[in-house]
Design a protein around this motif. Structure first.
Motif, PDB file in Angstrom:
ATOM      1  N   LEU A   1      26.825-106.580  32.918  1.00 39.87           N
ATOM      2  CA  LEU A   1      26.038-107.541  33.375  1.00 39.87           C
ATOM      3  C   LEU A   1      26.050-107.602  34.972  1.00 39.87           C
TER       4      LEU A   1
ATOM      5  N   GLY B   1      22.470-110.643  36.864  1.00 34.92           N
ATOM      6  CA  GLY B   1      21.677-111.186  35.840  1.00 34.92           C
ATOM      7  C   GLY B   1      20.955-110.037  35.087  1.00 34.92           C
TER       8      GLY B   1
ATOM      9  N   TYR C   1      21.058-106.797  32.615  1.00 35.30           N
ATOM     10  CA  TYR C   1      21.826-105.942  31.844  1.00 35.30           C
ATOM     11  C   TYR C   1      21.732-104.678  31.992  1.00 35.30           C
TER      12      TYR C   1
ATOM     13  N   LEU D   1      33.350-112.629  34.369  1.00 36.65           N
ATOM     14  CA  LEU D   1      32.356-112.812  33.593  1.00 36.65           C
ATOM     15  C   LEU D   1      32.950-113.921  32.594  1.00 36.65           C
TER      16      LEU D   1
ATOM     17  N   THR E   1      33.778-113.774  26.125  1.00 36.51           N
ATOM     18  CA  THR E   1      32.611-113.902  25.147  1.00 36.51           C
ATOM     19  C   THR E   1      33.423-113.747  23.712  1.00 36.51           C
TER      20      THR E   1
ATOM     21  N   GLN F   1      28.127-112.441  27.396  1.00 35.64           N
ATOM     22  CA  GLN F   1      27.217-113.473  27.617  1.00 35.64           C
ATOM     23  C   GLN F   1      27.354-114.300  28.641  1.00 35.64           C
ATOM     24  N   PRO F   2      26.520-114.605  29.648  1.00 36.90           N
ATOM     25  CA  PRO F   2      26.617-115.467  30.890  1.00 36.90           C
ATOM     26  C   PRO F   2      26.279-117.090  30.236  1.00 36.90           C
TER      27      PRO F   2
END
Length: 467
Positions: free
Chosen positions: A292, A295, A297, A356, A359, A378-379
């Motif tokens: 990512l 913002g 992918y 990041l 996750t 996953q942000p």
């Protein structure tokens, strides 16, 4: 399997009725094919149905096709005849004619798909393939067939929820977009009296009125109350076989078991014998970590990502052991496996990528082997600011339909899931950081137990549904 054949000026349409169960399998990663099948090959006699290439949609990856791949295999397809592309930059440009970082044009995708198909033909020693595309993936298929000489390589094409007429036909909304029927890309594809390609068996699978991108109102493109210039039939192909799956949403028309049944029959000439899930006791799982950036992918492999897998309790989501069943740091290829699991076990996948959030993804049991268990970080969202812990329920292969589906997160319907046409695939809730506790995610017959992890330490939790 399906009944109610009817005709229209756009060709026959079939309305499918519910039936059957589901079966699971695996797929081949194409880069490995080039290594294991080098050099020129003699073409094999054409026996049996063609190899199938699955083409994902906007922003997606091959991971979404896992159920379709499993079901094709369960109905006689060999694993080495099933393929799924990962476009490097899966997200479309805002304006198709203008370069945009980390995004692709329609022509980029057509060229990438062409190269992939050529490799598949070499690997399988076949003359033609069948192409199955979800949403934007169908744009690449149509472009290959009409602009790239694809009819020489393709026997069947199935477009699922592809906006063939456009999400809009407008000179004011989505100006320059690949998805706007008023601009060059779709105008070129839609020239002529029909959408047929000589020598290719064409089919479109669409919803009746439940596809959020085939709506006369611009609600789902950020323009509520404004006409889009299209209607509920925007995904039809003129002159081709059109299958209407009542009540299904934009994604389900590609990934639901009824969509599988329609595409399988179109390609093989016969309905599937079964959609029941036949388990492999010790499924072999593998995939790659992708990233990512800004913002957006991509499907570019991530090196240096740390992956751990833990077996968790099916009732509480708590780890059964503090020792990971797998711990690996990815290399340049991004591959995190292989991992030999159990078909009756629930797992927690932990993904760490520098810079990041960590996750934690909790998944339903994997009933069969797969090479497309891809992992993405996953942000955090703006709404997560100040939360002690954040848990997300995610449905990559469909949307949440209020009144149509039974779903909840911690016994609640998360905020932001709209009424009417299903249009949201994720819901999130915030929790206290301590004490850690179990949060249950439910979607129809799937129940996934998760545990909370502290957001202040950079942890985020995802419950990812298979169906």
């Amino acid at each position: 399997m399906s009944k109610g054949r009817r005709s229209s000026k756009n060709g026959p349409t079939r309305r499918a009725l519910l039936g059957g169960g589901a079966v699971l399998c695996t797929t081949l990663a194409l880069p490995g094919i080039a290594k294991s099948q080098p050099g020129p090959r003699r073409q094999q006699p054409e026996t049996g149905p063609p190899p199938v290439v699955f083409v994902h949609g906007n922003g997606d990856s091959s991971a979404l096709w896992i159920n379709n791949l499993w079901r094709f295999e369960a109905n006689g397809y060999k694993r080495n005849q099933l393929f799924a592309i990962d476009f490097i930059y899966p997200s479309a440009r805002s304006d198709d004619s203008k370069p945009q970082p980390l995004r692709s044009s329609a022509e980029d995708q057509m060229k990438e798909l062409t190269s992939f198909v050529v490799q598949v033909l070499k690997a399988t020693r076949r003359r033609k393939v069948a192409l199955v595309g979800s949403s934007r993936g169908g744009n690449a298929i149509r472009s290959l067939l009409k602009n790239g000489g694809g009819a020489d390589m393709v026997s069947h094409a199935v477009l699922c929820g592809t906006p063939n007429k456009g999400i809009v036909i407008s000179d004011q909304l989505l100006v320059g977009s690949e998805f706007n029927g008023a601009f060059p890309f779709l105008k070129g594809l839609n020239e002529g009296p029909d959408d047929l390609i000589p020598g290719v068996e064409m089919m479109a699978i669409r919803s009746d009125r439940n596809d959020k991108y085939s709506q006369p109102d611009g609600r789902f493109i950020g323009a509520p109350g404004k006409p889009t210039g299209v209607s509920y039939d925007a995904s039809e192909l003129r002159g081709a076989r059109n299958v209407v799956l009542e009540g299904l949403d934009h994604r389900e028309v590609a990934f639901h078991k009824l969509a599988f049944a329609a595409m399988f029959e179109h390609i093989t000439g016969k309905p599937p014998g079964s959609m029941f899930i036949a388990q492999e006791p010790l499924p072999i799982l593998n995939g790659k970590v992708t990233g990512l950036s800004e913002g957006v992918y991509t499907n570019i492999p991530v090196a240096g990502a740390e992956v751990e897998i833990f077996e968790v309790d099916a009732r509480t989501g708590e780890r059964k052991s503090a020792v990971a069943l797998l711990r690996k740091t990815t290399g340049e290829d991004g591959v995190w496996g292989p991992f030999v699991g159990r078909a009756d076990a629930h797992y927690e996948f932990v993904l760490r990528i520098q810079g990041l959030p960590t996750t934690h993804t909790y998944r339903s049991p994997f009933l069969r082997s797969s090479d497309v268990v891809h992992l993405r970080p996953q942000p955090f969202a703006k709404a997560d600011e100040g939360a002690g812990a954040v848990t997300i329920m995610s449905r990559p292969r469909g949307y949440f339909g209020i009144g149509r589906d039974k779903f909840s997160l911690d016994g609640k319907v998360p905020p932001g899931i709209n009424d009417g046409v299903p249009g949201v695939s994720m819901g999130r809730l915030a929790f206290d950081a301590v004490p850690p506790r179990t949060v249950m995610a439910v979607f129809n017959n799937e129940t996934i137990p998760t545990r909370t992890w502290p957001a202040r330490d950079g942890h985020i939790v995802v419950a990812e549904f298979l169906n």
